[in-house]
Design a protein around this motif. Structure first.
Motif, PDB file in Angstrom:
ATOM      1  N   HIS A  85       1.173  -0.958   0.073  1.00 38.76           N
ATOM      2  CA  HIS A  85       0.147   0.172   0.380  1.00 38.76           C
ATOM      3  C   HIS A  85       0.920   1.363  -0.037  1.00 38.76           C
TER       4      HIS A  85
ATOM      5  N   LEU B 287      -5.142   6.712  -2.933  1.00 39.39           N
ATOM      6  CA  LEU B 287      -6.103   5.696  -2.846  1.00 39.39           C
ATOM      7  C   LEU B 287      -6.088   6.069  -4.280  1.00 39.39           C
TER       8      LEU B 287
ATOM      9  N   HIS C 180     -10.392   0.324   0.239  1.00 38.62           N
ATOM     10  CA  HIS C 180      -9.528   0.307   0.905  1.00 38.62           C
ATOM     11  C   HIS C 180      -7.820   0.756   0.293  1.00 38.62           C
ATOM     12  N   GLN C 181      -8.221   0.454  -1.085  1.00 38.89           N
ATOM     13  CA  GLN C 181      -7.083   0.410  -1.874  1.00 38.89           C
ATOM     14  C   GLN C 181      -6.833   1.167  -2.759  1.00 38.89           C
ATOM     15  N   LEU C 182      -5.535   1.664  -3.406  1.00 34.36           N
ATOM     16  CA  LEU C 182      -5.514   2.785  -4.724  1.00 34.36           C
ATOM     17  C   LEU C 182      -6.087   1.366  -5.986  1.00 34.36           C
TER      18      LEU C 182
ATOM     19  N   ASP D 289     -16.527   4.658   2.606  1.00 31.82           N
ATOM     20  CA  ASP D 289     -15.827   4.672   1.273  1.00 31.82           C
ATOM     21  C   ASP D 289     -16.333   5.913   0.613  1.00 31.82           C
TER      22      ASP D 289
ATOM     23  N   CYS E 208     -13.552   8.352  -1.180  1.00 31.75           N
ATOM     24  CA  CYS E 208     -13.671   8.107  -2.755  1.00 31.75           C
ATOM     25  C   CYS E 208     -13.580   9.754  -3.290  1.00 31.75           C
TER      26      CYS E 208
ATOM     27  N   ARG F 191      -9.828  11.277  -1.369  1.00 31.32           N
ATOM     28  CA  ARG F 191      -9.019  11.046  -1.657  1.00 31.32           C
ATOM     29  C   ARG F 191      -8.839   9.923  -3.024  1.00 31.32           C
ATOM     30  N   ARG F 192      -9.735  10.765  -3.723  1.00 32.97           N
ATOM     31  CA  ARG F 192     -10.402   9.015  -4.776  1.00 32.97           C
ATOM     32  C   ARG F 192      -9.992  11.020  -5.835  1.00 32.97           C
TER      33      ARG F 192
ATOM     34  N   GLU G 205      -4.884   0.931   6.309  1.00 31.05           N
ATOM     35  CA  GLU G 205      -3.812   0.692   5.358  1.00 31.05           C
ATOM     36  C   GLU G 205      -2.675  -0.175   5.894  1.00 31.05           C
TER      37      GLU G 205
END
Length: 608
Positions: free
Chosen positions: A59, A63, A211-213, A230, A234, A237-238, A470
């Protein structure tokens, strides 16, 4: 509220994990920089794939990666372009009749495969299931679900290069009204296939690995997450717009359980036993934190002679559970119904929770106990969030609280427990059963249609310190030997044949050379035709070279008589906030302007 992830020695372990995560982020950056520097698109995609393989197992504390997103987006728009007449867009959710579900692989066990099966069985629309990298026979449950739903199953050969697979995916997608992605987070094919929004249907991502990129933020119109943490991640962090990050509850599978007494008798359990059930693959109970899951299990059975633990997932002899006559590791169990019927309580796995297992238990009326942070704002990447499943999961912050709750469950009147189970099953069915889940799906489809083509590359998603979740994943996966060479080797089939390393020595050299420096002071130099299309292509190419570190800016060469026209064309396409530094030079030809090390764009390549 106490957080057992941070208690005692765990805080130090998570701090050490965060140091490792920072180092892993630096390795990810090396892969991405090497990919961005490539002149060959196929090699760039292969290195991007290696970067994603790396981040899936090591990790990086983020994200989404902006440079990776830009690279895949640029290549996808150039190599898998759309046309306005490729697809007739649906006007609304009622107009969505054909759905393409896309998965990298499906498995006999695991939550995301169960979601695919239940989705295609419940959705009234006609479905196609495309498998991007699954060469083995379909698991029995997936094959049965596809057959019941009349779903066509399409495969792409695993050895097909990513850009070809992306073209195949795009061609199949335009025959449908909606695309739903269930892909692995390290699969770059959808990012390439759907980068160009022109002429494609809306694309929806089921965020089963929140929880993952994952790659492809710039190719996804709407994201469906299992729970609120989640959804928020998004956005923060995304870089997904808040109106495009929505919930979709896990679909519960209605099941008929066998008779409780008969199920217990078959398992050799008496009617007075206090039976706990845990469900989860071995990595979810790896002994990485204090207490270990094995320690929790031993504490429970030693606290009360009535307590028995049935554990589906860990196999006998794999040492994930203590050797005790009332602790029974069962290995992989195909049908959980007898275990759910026999159990009094589901014991959530630790340190990684099992969302699908919790749902299946709750749908059967079986409540759960989970060790975690019981506060409403707890980090929920690897632990169940507070209040999940209509209160079916009771979260406690310590092992003594967990033991007390389990013993209290055993002390309750059997009739009271039976009534509570029926009430729980009814409550879960209202949200996660056919009616509740279908209503949530229709809202999601409506949003996907409304936001078709809204996907965009994130500008700068927040990259805070790695979360506790993470860090836990790092502790669990860090025990597995996985180095940059392994990530590169996984991506070798995607490389052009001439660029594949011949042996282990060359592989090591390739990884060591990922950070080769760019030429100092190099520029992009071009003498383009004075046409808007050629100027646009020149600027796009120059931006790619600058992002890759191959050049510091763009020098445009125009004949003295053409300078004014060149200024007008450049001004029309280069904004004040453009990332590209542009210099215009009046000269006859670029031979005297270009210097050694400069990137020279051929005039012919800029012509349509």
């Amino acid at each position: 509220m106490p957080d057992p992830l941070q208690a005692g020695a765990n805080a130090g372990r998570l701090a050490a994990a965060r140091v490792a995560i920072a180092e892993q982020a630096a390795t990810l950056d090396r892969f991405v920089r090497a990919a961005v520097r490539c002149d060959d698109d196929a090699e760039a995609v292969a290195l991007a794939q290696a970067a994603c393989h790396w981040s899936a197992r090591r990790h990086p504390g983020r994200l989404a990666d902006v440079a990776l997103e830009r690279l895949l987006h640029d290549i996808g728009r150039r190599r898998v372009p759309g046309r306005p007449d490729d697809h007739r867009p649906a006007a609304d959710a009622d107009d969505v009749r054909r759905v393409l579900h896309v998965a990298t692989e499906v498995y006999a066990t695991g939550g995301h495969t169960r979601v695919i099966e239940r989705w295609i069985e419940r959705d009234h629309r006609r479905s196609t299931l495309l498998l991007l990298g699954h060469d083995a026979p379909l698991p029995a449950s997936a094959a049965t679900a596809a057959r019941r739903a009349g779903t066509a199953v399409v495969r792409t050969p695993a050895e097909t290069p990513p850009l070809e697979r992306a073209a195949h995916l795009r061609a199949l997608a335009v025959l449908h009204d909606l695309v739903v992605l269930h892909v692995h987070p390290d699969d770059v094919v959808p990012a390439l296939a759907f980068a160009d929004p022109v002429g494609r249907p809306p694309v929806l991502l089921f965020n089963h690995a929140g929880h993952q990129l994952w790659a492809g933020v710039g190719a996804v119109d709407v994201v469906a997450s299992l729970w609120a943490p989640d959804e928020r991640a998004c956005v923060a962090r995304r870089g997904v717009d808040a109106e495009r990050s929505l919930p979709l509850p896990l679909p519960a599978a209605a099941r008929r359980l066998p008779d409780r007494d008969a199920a217990r008798a078959a398992l050799g359990l008496g009617s007075d036993a206090l039976v706990l059930l845990s469900v989860g693959t071995g990595y979810k109970v790896a002994p990485t934190l204090e207490p270990s899951f094995a320690g929790i299990a031993r504490t429970l059975v030693e606290a009360d002679p009535r307590i028995h633990l049935l554990s589906a997932g860990p196999a006998p002899g794999d040492r994930l559970l203590p050797d005790h006559e009332r602790i029974r590791p069962l290995g992989i169990v195909a049908d959980l119904a007898p275990l759910l019927a026999a159990a009094d309580l589901l014991l959530d796995t630790w340190p990684i929770s099992g969302a699908t297992a919790l749902l299946d238990a709750a749908a059967a009326g079986l409540p759960a106990i989970s060790l975690g942070d019981p506060s409403p704002d707890a980090d929920a990447g690897v632990r169940v969030p507070h209040g999940m499943l209509e209160g079916a999961v009771h979260v406690v912050g310590s092992v003594p609280e967990l033991v007390a709750h389990v013993r209290a469950t055993g002390d309750r009147d059997p009739a009271e427990r039976g009534a509570a189970r029926r009430a729980l099953a009814d409550a879960v069915a209202r949200r996660h059963g056919d009616a509740g889940w279908s209503a949530a799906l229709e809202e999601l489809v409506t949003a996907a249609v409304a936001h078709r083509g809204a996907a965009r590359v994130p500008q700068a998603p927040r990259t805070d310190e790695a979360t506790p979740s993470e860090a836990v994943m790092q502790l669990v996966l860090g025990a597995i030997d996985y180095r940059p060479e392994h990530a590169y080797l996984q991506a070798v089939p995607a490389l052009p044949v001439a660029r594949r390393p011949a042996d282990a020595t060359e592989l090591q050299a390739r990884v060591a050379a990922l950070d080769r420096p760019a030429p100092a002071g190099a520029r992009v130099v071009a003498a383009p035709p004075l046409q808007a299309g050629a100027i646009g292509r020149m600027l796009d190419d120059a931006r790619r070279h600058v992002r890759a570190g191959r050049a510091s800016g763009l020098v445009v060469v125009a004949a003295p008589a053409d300078v004014q026209a060149a200024v007008g064309l450049l001004t029309a396409q280069v904004g004040e906030d453009d990332e590209l530094d542009v210099e215009l030079v009046a000269a006859e030809g670029l031979e005297r302007i270009a210097r050694p090390g400069d990137v020279v764009l051929a005039r012919e390549a800029l012509t349509a």
